[in-house]
Design a protein around this motif. Structure first.
Motif, mmCIF file in Angstrom:
data_model
loop_
_atom_site.group_PDB
_atom_site.id
_atom_site.type_symbol
_atom_site.label_atom_id
_atom_site.label_comp_id
_atom_site.label_asym_id
_atom_site.label_seq_id
_atom_site.Cartn_x
_atom_site.Cartn_y
_atom_site.Cartn_z
ATOM 1 N N GLU A 1 29.775 13.383 59.150
ATOM 2 C CA GLU A 1 29.895 13.753 57.012
ATOM 3 C C GLU A 1 30.726 13.013 57.026
ATOM 4 O OE1 GLU A 1 30.373 17.853 56.173
ATOM 5 O OE2 GLU A 1 29.434 18.385 58.074
ATOM 6 N N VAL A 2 31.059 12.835 56.033
ATOM 7 C CA VAL A 2 31.908 11.483 55.120
ATOM 8 C C VAL A 2 33.000 12.419 54.173
ATOM 9 C CG1 VAL A 2 32.539 9.129 54.169
ATOM 10 C CG2 VAL A 2 30.344 9.692 55.731
ATOM 11 N N LYS A 3 34.228 12.110 53.994
ATOM 12 C CA LYS A 3 34.643 13.016 52.902
ATOM 13 C C LYS A 3 35.881 12.287 52.394
ATOM 14 C CE LYS A 3 37.938 15.937 53.911
ATOM 15 N NZ LYS A 3 38.105 17.273 54.419
ATOM 16 N N TYR A 4 36.106 11.668 51.002
ATOM 17 C CA TYR A 4 37.129 10.601 50.327
ATOM 18 C C TYR A 4 38.525 12.098 49.579
ATOM 19 C CZ TYR A 4 32.866 8.153 50.265
ATOM 20 O OH TYR A 4 31.165 7.509 50.816
ATOM 21 N N ILE B 1 36.022 11.588 58.905
ATOM 22 C CA ILE B 1 34.578 11.798 59.302
ATOM 23 C C ILE B 1 34.417 12.317 60.007
ATOM 24 C CG2 ILE B 1 33.800 9.199 58.584
ATOM 25 C CD1 ILE B 1 34.039 8.829 61.657
ATOM 26 N N LEU C 1 33.170 3.408 48.185
ATOM 27 C CA LEU C 1 33.080 4.357 48.821
ATOM 28 C C LEU C 1 32.010 4.181 49.713
ATOM 29 C CD1 LEU C 1 33.472 7.297 46.085
ATOM 30 C CD2 LEU C 1 35.193 6.260 47.807
ATOM 31 N N PRO D 1 29.101 7.583 45.269
ATOM 32 C CA PRO D 1 29.011 5.285 46.116
ATOM 33 C C PRO D 1 27.483 4.684 46.549
ATOM 34 C CG PRO D 1 29.653 8.128 47.845
ATOM 35 C CD PRO D 1 28.810 8.654 46.073
ATOM 36 N N ARG E 1 31.296 4.549 53.208
ATOM 37 C CA ARG E 1 30.309 5.507 53.828
ATOM 38 C C ARG E 1 29.890 4.419 54.952
ATOM 39 N NH1 ARG E 1 25.940 8.144 50.301
ATOM 40 N NH2 ARG E 1 25.253 5.880 50.078
ATOM 41 N N ALA F 1 31.034 4.328 58.388
ATOM 42 C CA ALA F 1 31.249 5.677 59.597
ATOM 43 C C ALA F 1 30.056 5.313 59.230
ATOM 44 C CB ALA F 1 31.741 6.556 57.889
ATOM 45 N N GLU F 2 28.680 5.227 58.885
ATOM 46 C CA GLU F 2 28.135 5.589 59.356
ATOM 47 C C GLU F 2 27.393 4.612 60.455
ATOM 48 O OE1 GLU F 2 25.259 6.244 56.001
ATOM 49 O OE2 GLU F 2 26.028 8.356 55.652
ATOM 50 N N VAL G 1 39.089 7.539 53.753
ATOM 51 C CA VAL G 1 38.209 7.893 54.032
ATOM 52 C C VAL G 1 38.116 8.425 55.945
ATOM 53 C CG1 VAL G 1 37.135 5.765 55.272
ATOM 54 C CG2 VAL G 1 35.528 7.516 54.932
#
Lengths: 516, 576
Positions: free
Chosen positions: A429-432, A448, A414, B363, A418, A421-422, A446
Motif C-alpha cells: 500500500e502507498v500513502k502520500y 508505504i 506521485l 498518480p 508509487r 514503492a512497488e 511517501v
C-alpha cells in the motif's frame, strides 16, 4: 550405542578402522602397539583407529595398568657418549697416575664439583684412596658403572620399561633417575597407562558384515592421477563414502551483501531509465545548501550540524554565473519570481568547505548539465554530525534523484513514488502526505506498507523551487526525490544495527547473506 | 522538527468537535503534522510538526485553527491588527527604545492581553509556544526571544534600554538572589545557555517600566517579580525582541491570534524607535505586514497536472484558511496573519494541493523516454569486482571517517607523519577524535578489519572499492575525491610475490598494460614495494607491497600481510 548392522554404516568406517576390525578375533585382547606390528600402522594411526572405534562402541577397554618408563635425559645421552664421571676419573688416573683433585678435573674435563662427588663415592666403594700430597690414586681397578653403561646404551632406542628389568638393573636405574626436573639426572621417570582393548559384540558383528561385504580397507579412496596413468583402478574397487559425513569449509571470494543490495537498487533505477551521477565528498556551502535555497542563517546549517574542513577551509572560487544567480535569488529573488530571503548573501561563507551533508547536493549540481527530458540518480555517501549508535552513523548512503521534463508535474511525482514503492520496496500500500523541504514546493512524503516492516516513511520528494532551478539555467519543472533504503537494507541482511552494514568483522561479513 | 505536547481535550475544544485518534491521524497531514504519541494518562498527546516555516502550527490553538478551517469551519477574524498607515488605538501602552540598541538587538514588538484568568493548561501552552518559537524559529533566541509579564505591576511607558551589565542588578526568575547582568551570564542557567548572544556587547538590553522596575534582560531571563506569570493572572504584557523585524512580527501575530482564539482580548502596544525600522519609527503591534502573493492559474494547473478551475483553486485555498481573489487568470492571496511563508507562487500551489487533498491526485508515470545507465566509475568498479571475487577476495565496505592515529600514525614511521597529515583532509569541528579525518586511503580500513578478524579462518583476502579524500591543489576546493581499490592479503605465505601475482592477474583481466618500478613507501618493507605505472612511465595507477612488520605490530596483527591500492579514475583513463 547399539551395534551397527546396516551396510550404509560401514561407509562411515575409515580404512584404518576397517583394517583394525578385520585383524581382530573375538575375545582377543590387544594394545595399540600390536596394531602397529600387525598392520604396519604409522605412529598415531593405531591410536586414531582405536579411539574412533571406541567412540562407535565397537571396541571396549578391558584393562588398564600403569607402568613406569625410564627415559634417558640429555645428560644421560652425553654420558653414554663420553662415559660416566666415575669412568672418566678412573681413565684419567690410569693414564696419568696419581693426581690432586684439581689436576683430575683438568685431565678429565669434569667440573671440580663432579670430581669431588665421584671421589666421595669411589673411595667409599674402595676403588680410590688419598695418597701422598693429597694425590688420589687407584686402590682397586675395575669399571664401577658397567651395568649403568649398558642401561644408558639401551635407553638410546626407546624408554626402558620397569617391568622388563631385573631387580639389580632396576636398583642401578633408580639411583640415577628423577621424576621431575631431571636435568641433572641420567634418566627421567615417566608414568604411562598401558591399555588393553577387545572387540565388543557390535564390533564382532560389524567385522563379520565387513567380511561378507568383501571390504578390505584397501579400496580406492581418492582417485589419483597415478591410478589413471597406470590403469590400476581397473582391478580395484572404490570405497563408498558416507554422503552425510561433515565436509571441510571452503573460503571463497564473495561480494559484500550490503554492496550487493546497493547494486540491486542502482540496477533497478537504471532499468527505470535513470542515469547515475556521482560527486566529491568535500563540498562548498554553496552547493551543499545555498544552491538549494536554504538561507545562510538556516538552523540546519549550524556548526553542530555539518562538518567543516580544517584546511583548506574555503574553495578558491564558485563558478559563475551560478554564484551570482544564487546570491541574488537569496537576496531578492532575482528573476525567479520569488521575493527571496531578504538578507545580504555572504560570498565568503558560501565558499566554506564542508563534508557533503545531503545527497540532494548532487541533484542540484547536476541541473546545469542535465538533459531535458532527463532522469538522474545517485547513491551517495553523506556525513552527519551525530553520535554514532545503532541508528546513527557518521557517514551513510542517501539515494537521491531528479526528473526533468517540459510537462512533468505532481501527478508524475506521485506515479514515480508509487513505482519506487512497488519496485524497490515491494510495498503493498502507498500513502502520500504533504511534506516540507526547503528546496521543494510542493513537497510530498511517501509512506508505504511493507510486507515485513509495516508502515514507514520511504522517502521525501517534491518539485524543485524555481529559486533552485532558475539560477542553474533550468526553466522546466524538476521532480526531486530521496529514498531511505537503510531500513530495507537491514531487513534484507537480517540486521538491526546500522553500524553492522559497515562491519569490519571478516567472519560475520563472510557468513552474511540475504535474509529475505 | 518541532514536537509539541497538547491536551487532547483542549485541542478538540479548539477544533470545535471531538474525534477519534484515527480520524485525527487522517486529518493531521493537512498541517504537515503527525501524531507522535497518543494521549497519556493526563490526557497529553505528542504531535510532530514537519514544516519549519509554519511556526503558526506549533501550539494547540494554532494547530486547531488549521484543522478547523480544513474541516470547513469559518476563518476567524482578527480585528486588532494594525496595517501600514492604519494603526489601532494603543491608549497609553507604549514602549520607548534607546538609540544604543540599534547595534545590539534593534527590534522589539509587543502587545497586551486581558479578559480572562489564565489556567494551568493555558500557561503550559504559552510557555511551550514561547520555547518552540524562540528555539526552532528564533534560532535558539538569537533572532527571536519572547517575554510574558504581569501587566498589573507595570507602569507605562515600558523602556527598552541598553545598560551597563556590571552595575545593573536585579533578581532574575528561578533565583533567590539579586545579581548583576554580567554575573547572570555565568551563574544563572539561562545566562549560561543564552548569554553568548549579547556577551560581546559593551551594553546589554534591559526592559524596565516607567519607574525603573525590571521586566527582563532580553534575550536571557525575566525578573522574578514582574516577569513571574502565574495561574490566575488576567492581564499580561507580551514582548518579543530580535534582529529580524518580519520574524518578530509574525511571531507576535501567532501568539496574539492564539490568545484571541482562547478568549483573550488583544490590546495593541506602540513601540517608538529613535531609528528607522522597515515599518517606520512608530510601530503598533499586532501588525499585518505580509505582501500579497500571486500565481497564474496555468502554473497551478501545470504543476499539479490537473485542469483545475478558478473556483476549484479558491475552494482549496479557503480550506487552508487563505482568502484568494482572481483577476483574469491570476490568483492572488492575502497570506493569513500568522503566516510568512509565501515567497513565490509555488507556495500557493502547495496550499492548493493540500486543500484539495492528496487523494484527489491520480498518480501517473512521466511519459518521457530516457536511457538509464550506471556512472562510468560504477560500471568499471563492477568489472573489477567480478575479477577480484574470482581471485578469492571478500568484498568489504567501511565508513569514511576515522582518527589520525588509525589513518596515519599506525601506518607510517613517525618521521613521515607530518607529511602524511599535510595530505589529509581534517575536520575542523569533529564530534570526537575517532571521526576527525576523511580517510586518505582504503588500506587503514582494511587493516582495522584484519586487526579484529584474527579468529576468522585464513587466508584473509579482502578488498574494498570506495572513496578516499586527499588534498589536491588542482581542484578549486583544494581537495579531491578518488575512487580507490584497496586489497590486502593476510596468510602464512602472504608477501610481495603473492600480491604481485594477484595484481598481475587482475590488471590482465581488466585490460591494463603496466610496468612495475621500485617505490619508496614507509608502510612497506624496503625493496618489497612496487609502483604500478603506465608502460613507458607516467602517473602511477597504484602501488603494492609487503607490509612492514612495524605496521602490523601497530595494529596488533600477527600474520604476514601484503597490500595494494589503485585509483580507478587513473586506470579508467588508460584501460580498455
Amino acid at each position: 550405542m547399539p551395534p551397527m548392522s546396516f551396510l550404509a554404516d560401514l561407509k562411515s568406517l575409515h580404512p584404518l578402522e576397517v583394517k583394525t576390525l578385520l585383524t581382530l578375533s573375538d575375545g582377543e585382547r590387544f594394545d595399540v602397539l600390536y596394531l602397529s606390528e600387525r598392520l604396519g600402522f604409522k605412529a598415531g594411526q593405531g591410536n586414531q583407529a582405536v579411539s574412533w572405534l571406541q567412540s562407535k562402541g565397537l571396541l571396549v577397554e578391558v584393562e588398564r595398568t600403569t607402568e613406569l618408563l625410564y627415559e634417558r635425559t640429555e645428560l644421560g645421552a652425553e654420558y653414554a657418549q663420553t662415559g660416566t664421571p666415575a669412568q672418566r676419573v678412573l681413565d684419567a688416573l690410569r693414564s696419568q697416575g696419581p693426581m690432586t683433585m684439581p689436576e683430575i678435573a683438568a685431565a678429565s674435563g669434569l667440573p671440580n664439583r663432579d670430581v669431588g662427588s665421584t671421589y666421595g663415592r669411589l673411595s667409599k666403594e674402595g676403588s680410590l684412596s688419598m695418597g701422598e700430597g693429597k694425590r688420589v690414586e687407584i686402590a682397586r681397578d675395575g669399571d664401577p658403572d658397567a651395568a649403568l653403561t649398558t642401561l644408558l646404551a639401551r635407553g638410546d632406542r626407546a624408554p626402558l620399561r620397569g617391568a622388563d628389568l631385573d631387580p639389580s638393573e632396576l636398583s642401578v636405574l633408580q639411583s640415577v633417575s628423577k621424576k621431575r626436573g631431571a636435568a641433572d639426572a641420567m634418566f627421567r621417570v615417566v608414568e604411562r597407562d598401558h591399555v588393553l582393548f577387545e572387540l565388543t559384540a557390535g564390533g564382532s558383528s560389524v567385522r563379520d558384515e565387513l567380511r561378507s561385504a568383501g571390504l578390505t580397507g584397501e579400496e580406492i579412496g581418492q582417485v589419483t592421477a597415478e591410478h589413471l596413468q597406470r590403469g590400476s583402478w581397473k582391478n580395484a574397487s572404490f570405497r563408498p563414502y558416507g554422503v552425510n559425513a561433515p565436509t571441510s569449509r571452503l573460503i571463497v571470494g564473495r561480494r559484500n551483501a550490503y554492496c550487493e543490495y546497493l547494486d540491486s537498487v542502482k540496477d533497478k533505477l537504471t532499468s527505470l531509465g535513470f542515469e547515475e551521477f556521482d560527486g566529491p565528498l568535500v563540498e562548498t556551502e554553496f552547493w551543499n545548501s545555498d544552491a538549494l535555497f536554504m538561507p545562510q542563517f538556516h538552523s540546519a546549517r549550524d556548526i553542530h550540524d555539518v562538518y567543516y574542513v580544517k584546511e583548506p577551509d574555503h574553495a578558491r572560487e564558485i563558478e559563475e554565473p551560478y554564484l551570482s544567480n544564487v546570491a541574488q535569488t537569496h537576496e531578492n529573488g532575482w528573476t525567479t519570481g520569488s521575493r527571496g530571503w531578504g538578507y545580504a548573501f555572504d560570498r565568503d561563507f558560501t565558499r566554506r568547505l564542508i563534508l557533503r551533508s545531503q545527497g540532494t547536493v548532487m541533484s542540484a549540481k547536476t541541473l546545469h548539465t542535465a538533459k531535458i527530458p532527463g532522469k538522474y540518480f545517485g547513491v551517495l555517501r553523506c556525513f552527519r554530525y551525530d553520535q554514532v549508535d545503532a541508528t546513527h552513523l557518521s557517514d551513510f548512503y542517501q539515494t537521491e534523484g531528479i526528473v526533468l521534463g517540459e510537462e512533468v508535474n505532481l501527478r508524475n511525482l506521485l506515479g514515480l513514488l508509487r513505482m519506487f514503492a512497488e519496485e524497490l520496496a515491494g510495498a503493498t500500500e502507498v500513502k502520500y502526505v504533504p511534506g516540507y523541504f526547503p528546496f521543494t514546493e510542493p513537497s510530498v512524503e511517501v509512506h508505504i506498507k511493507h510486507p515485513v516492516l509495516g508502515w514507514f516513511e520511504l522517502g521525501g520528494s517534491g518539485i524543485f523551487r524555481p529559486e533552485v532551478t532558475r539560477p542553474m539555467g533550468i526553466d522546466v519543472p524538476v521532480l526531486a526525490w530521496g529514498l531511505g533504503i537503510d531500513r530495507m537494507a537491514l531487513m534484507h541482511l537480517g540486521l538491526n544495527d546500522l553500524r553492522d552494514l559497515f562491519s569490519g568483522d571478516l567472519e560475520s561479513v563472510r557468513l552474511r547473506r540475504r535474509a529475505g | 522538527m518541532p514536537k509539541i505536547e497538547v491536551y487532547r481535550d483542549a485541542l478538540m475544544r479548539c477544533i470545535g468537535r471531538s474525534m477519534s485518534d484515527d480520524e485525527l491521524e487522517e486529518l493531521l497531514p493537512c498541517a504537515k503534522a503527525e501524531l507522535d504519541e497518543p494521549a497519556d494518562a493526563e490526557g497529553i498527546m505528542k504531535i510532530e510538526l514537519n514544516d519549519t516555516n509554519r511556526p503558526d502550527l506549533w501550539s494547540t490553538a494554532g494547530l486547531a485553527r488549521q484543522l478547523r478551517t480544513y474541516l470547513g469551519g469559518a476563518v476567524s477574524d482578527y480585528p486588532f491588527f494594525s496595517r501600514r498607515g492604519d494603526p489601532r488605538d494603543s491608549a497609553d501602552r507604549r514602549v520607548v527604545v534607546d538609540a544604543a540598541l540599534e547595534s545590539i538587538r534593534p527590534f522589539l514588538v509587543g502587545f497586551a492581553v486581558t479578559g480572562r484568568a489564565i489556567d494551568e493548561p493555558m500557561l503550559k501552552d504559552i510557555i511551550q509556544t514561547q520555547e518552540k518559537l524562540t528555539w526552532n524559529y528564533g534560532r535558539k533566541r538569537k533572532s527571536i526571544s519572547m517575554g510574558v509579564y504581569r501587566t498589573d505591576l507595570i507602569e507605562y511607558p515600558v523602556l527598552y534600554r541598553a545598560v551597563n551589565p556590571d552595575t545593573t542588578t536585579f533578581q532574575p526568575l528561578q533565583s533567590e538572589e539579586v545579581m548583576s547582568m554580567r554575573e547572570m551570564l555565568s551563574r544563572h542557567p539561562k545566562g549560561v545557555e543564552f548569554g553568548a548572544i549579547v556577551a560581546d556587547f559593551p551594553r546589554f538590553p534591559l526592559l524596565t517600566d516607567a519607574r525603573g522596575e525590571v521586566l527582563s534582560f532580553p534575550p536571557v531571563i525575566n525578573s522574578a517579580h514582574i516577569g513571574a506569570v502565574e495561574v490566575g493572572d488576567e492581564n499580561l504584557f507580551i514582548e518579543l525582541t530580535g534582529i529580524d523585524m518580519n520574524s518578530l512580527l509574525v511571531t507576535a501575530s501567532i501568539v496574539a491570534c492564539d490568545l484571541a482564539d482562547t478568549g483573550f482580548t488583544i490590546l495593541p502596544v506602540t513601540v517608538e524607535y529613535p531609528y528607522d525600522t522597515p515599518y517606520g519609527r512608530s510601530l503598533t503591534a499586532p501588525y499585518y505586514f505580509q505582501e500579497r502573493c500571486s500565481v497564474e492559474l496555468q502554473e497551478v494547473q501545470s504543476l499539479l497536472g490537473e485542469g483545475l478551475s478558478v473556483g476549484d483553486v479558491q475552494a482549496a485555498l479557503e480550506r487552508m484558511g487563505i482568502a484568494a481573489t482572481v483577476h483574469d487568470t491570476t490568483v492572488t492571496v492575502d497570506p493569513p496573519h500568522v503566516r510568512n511563508d509565501f515567497m513565490h507562487g509555488v507556495d500557493v500551489v502547495e496550499d492548493v494541493m493540500i486543500g484539495r487533498g492528496m487523494e484527489s491526485f491520480t498518480p501517473e508515470m512521466p511519459r518521457d523516454f530516457t536511457v538509464g545507465r550506471l556512472s562510468p566509475v560504477e560500471a568499471y568498479s563492477r568489472r573489477l569486482k567480478s575479477v577480484l571475487v574470482g581471485a578469492g577476495f571478500q568484498e568489504m565496505i567501511f565508513n569514511y571517517l576515522g582518527s589520525g592515529r588509525d589513518y596515519i600514525e599506525r601506518n607510517y614511521p613517525e618521521s613521515e607523519w607530518a607529511e602524511q597529515y599535510t595530505r589529509s583532509i581534517q575536520i575542523a569541528n569533529p564530534m570526537s577524535e575517532n571521526y576527525e579525518f576523511v580517510r586518505p586511503s582504503t588500506i587503514p580500513s582494511l587493516l582495522a578489519s584484519e586487526a579484529v578478524s584474527g579468529n576468522a579462518a585464513y587466508p584473509h583476502n579482502m578488498f574494498e572499492i570506495g572513496k578516499i579524500g586527499l588534498r589536491d591543489d588542482r581542484d578549486v576546493t583544494g581537495t579531491g575525491t578518488f575512487t580507490a581499490l584497496g586489497m590486502v592479503s593476510a596468510d602464512t605465505d602472504a608477501g610481495f610475490n603473492e600480491m604481485n601475482s594477484y595484481v598481475s592477474a587482475i590488471l590482465y583481466y581488466i585490460g591494463l598494460d603496466f610496468e612495475l618500478i621500485e617505490a619508496e613507501d614507509g608502510r612497506f618493507i624496503p625493496g618489497r614495494v612496487a609502483a604500478v605505472v603506465p608502460v613507458g612511465g607516467g602517473t602511477e595507477y597504484g602501488r603494492f607491497g609487503e607490509l612492514h612488520p612495524r605496521v602490523l605490530e601497530q595494529w596488533g596483527i600477527q600474520m604476514p600481510m601484503s597490500a595494494a591500492e589503485f585509483l580507478l579514475e587513473r586506470m579508467m583513463k588508460d584501460g580498455r
